[in-house]
Structure formats: C-alpha cells, structure tokens
Design a protein around this motif. Structure first.
Motif: not given
Length: 287
Positions: A188, A191-192, A194-195, A231
C-alpha cells in the motif's frame, strides 16, 4: 497437484475457482532456498521441553498440534486471518490456502523445534521455528511458507533471520505468488492514508517517502506527510532507538528516504504503525 478453492466475487451468485499449488510440491524458490541461514541464533526450547515431535494436525496457516498434544505456532511470520467473509460466512480463501500449504508441508512429519525470541504468545501457545529433514540439510518451514507467498514476514525478529525471510518475501511478491496475487494484501502507498486507515487492526506492508523525522516526549516520529491528523506516521519509542542504531539504521538519517514499513495499523489522528526493531523498515529507493 492442484487444489481448487472457491473465491467469492462481488456477485452473490457467481464464483471463481482459484488453482493453487499444494505446498508439498514446493515452488522451486522455496525448495532451493528454505535452509536456515547460519547467522540466525536459534536456541533450544526451554529445559524439560521436547525439541521435536510428529505433527498430527494443522489449525490454521501458523498453528499446529503435535501428537503429544502440544499446540504450537510458527514464529516470525504472519498469515491471513481465518475470519469469515462478509458474503458467505466462510473462511477467507487466502487463509484456506495458507492452512493447506502448512498441512502439506508438515502434517504427518517428524519436525525439529527451536525458538528465537519470545517463548509463547499471549494465549500460552509456544512460538517455535520448525525444521524438516531434507536430504543432507534441513528445510526451514517459515522460509518455505514465505517463499511460496503464503505468509508475510512478521516483526520482532533477529535481524539476520529477518533479512533471509525478507529476501524470500520480496521474490514471492515480485512473482505474484500466493497471497501477493490478491489485491487485499497488496503493497500500500503511504501517499494514500485513507486506504491505510482501512487496514486498522490488521498487519500491513506500506511503502513511501519519509518527509520528516521528529521527536516529541519519549517518541520518535517518522512522518510520511505533513498533517499528523491525516497522514501516516511510524512511531519508535525513544528507549528503543538504540536498537535501530546498533543495526546501522540511524532514524534521523531516514528523512527524505523511501522505505517499506511493516506492522499493525492503528488510528491515532492519522494511521500509525509502531516500530519495535529495524526489521520492520526496509530501504526501498527507486532508481
């Protein structure tokens, strides 16, 4: 030999069939490289504990039972949780595959047992490294499971052993073997966030660039973004920093570096992973 395991699709009425190689027929990478590295400091089991036994049954991809009644777990690896799927109440296919792989590898076999680190988990089950006789050497069960892509490397490992398992995991991931073919277990991007938050309470593998390294109170923060409320940040207790330094990993020098981090995802403002040792952080620089 192949085994068919049903995979539930988004539609309730339709199914896929996934053909998975049984672990008894090891992938060449697992067969050739599953020997334990000489640098690993495996230790005998505690005094009065038998260091071998015949496996009678496998409970899941990590847990097995010996004929003498002992229930033990493979140390140093994580396998997919055998939790029910939302759609049909059955076990997750990746968990079924891991269990089948371990069954083919050790059921009915006389195995050697050693330890490295904690002797038991919080439920009192012994944590062991398992070895099987193979020609003139021994096959390391943990290495075989990781090389087949049926397990991921865990945390709290002796560094030389961790490096050996990480190498096997990297090859399996690059080849898309086992669970690495399932999007649920993908690497994963940091930078994401939420994921990553969606993985809360699960073991995850994440890659990204460390934007800053900051210290507050008794904690060092490896920040993958500038907003702590959103973050990803990896936390290291200040008292554990010396463990990283001793392994040649100075935390402050990780700023600006691209790394791969593994561990259990928590949510405290943004997603958080606590790092206990250097085996949780790999350099992942891109040319």
């Amino acid at each position: 030999m192949l085994i068919a395991i049903p995979l539930v699709r988004a539609s309730r009425a339709s199914f896929l069939v996934c053909l998975l190689p049984l672990a008894g027929f090891l992938h060449p990478a697992a067969a050739e490289e599953a020997k334990p590295p000489a640098a690993c400091r495996f230790e005998p089991l505690g005094a009065g504990t038998m260091d071998s036994g015949k496996v009678s049954a496998v409970v899941d991809g990590r847990t097995f039972v010996l004929e003498d009644g002992r229930e033990l777990r493979l140390a140093g690896i994580e396998v997919p949780a055998a939790m029910p799927s939302v759609k049909d109440g059955g076990p997750l296919p990746a968990a079924q595959a891991a269990k089948a792989a371990l069954e083919e590898l050790i059921v009915g076999r006389e195995v050697g047992l050693k330890r490295l680190g904690p002797e038991a988990d919080r439920y009192g089950r012994g944590l062991v490294h398992v070895f099987l006789p193979r020609d003139d050497t021994q096959l390391w069960a943990q290495r075989a499971m990781v090389a087949q892509g049926q397990a991921r490397v865990a945390t709290r490992l002796d560094r030389p052993c961790a490096q050996e398992l990480l190498s096997a995991e990297g090859a399996a991931r690059a080849a898309g073997r086992g669970l690495w073919a399932d999007p649920q277990f993908r690497l994963r991007p940091a930078e994401n966030p939420a994921d990553i938050v969606g993985e809360r309470g699960r073991f995850a593998l994440i890659e990204g660039k460390i934007i800053s390294v900051r210290e507050s109170g008794g904690t060092v923060y490896l920040n993958f973004g500038r907003r702590w409320t959103r973050d990803l940040a990896v936390t290291v207790l200040k008292r554990n920093e010396r463990v990283f330094t001793a392994a040649g990993m100075e935390l402050k020098k990780l700023e600006g570096r691209r790394v791969r981090i593994r561990g259990w995802v928590e949510e405290r403002g943004g997603p958080r992973i606590e790092a206990h040792g250097p085996e949780q952080i790999e350099m992942a620089e891109r040319n």
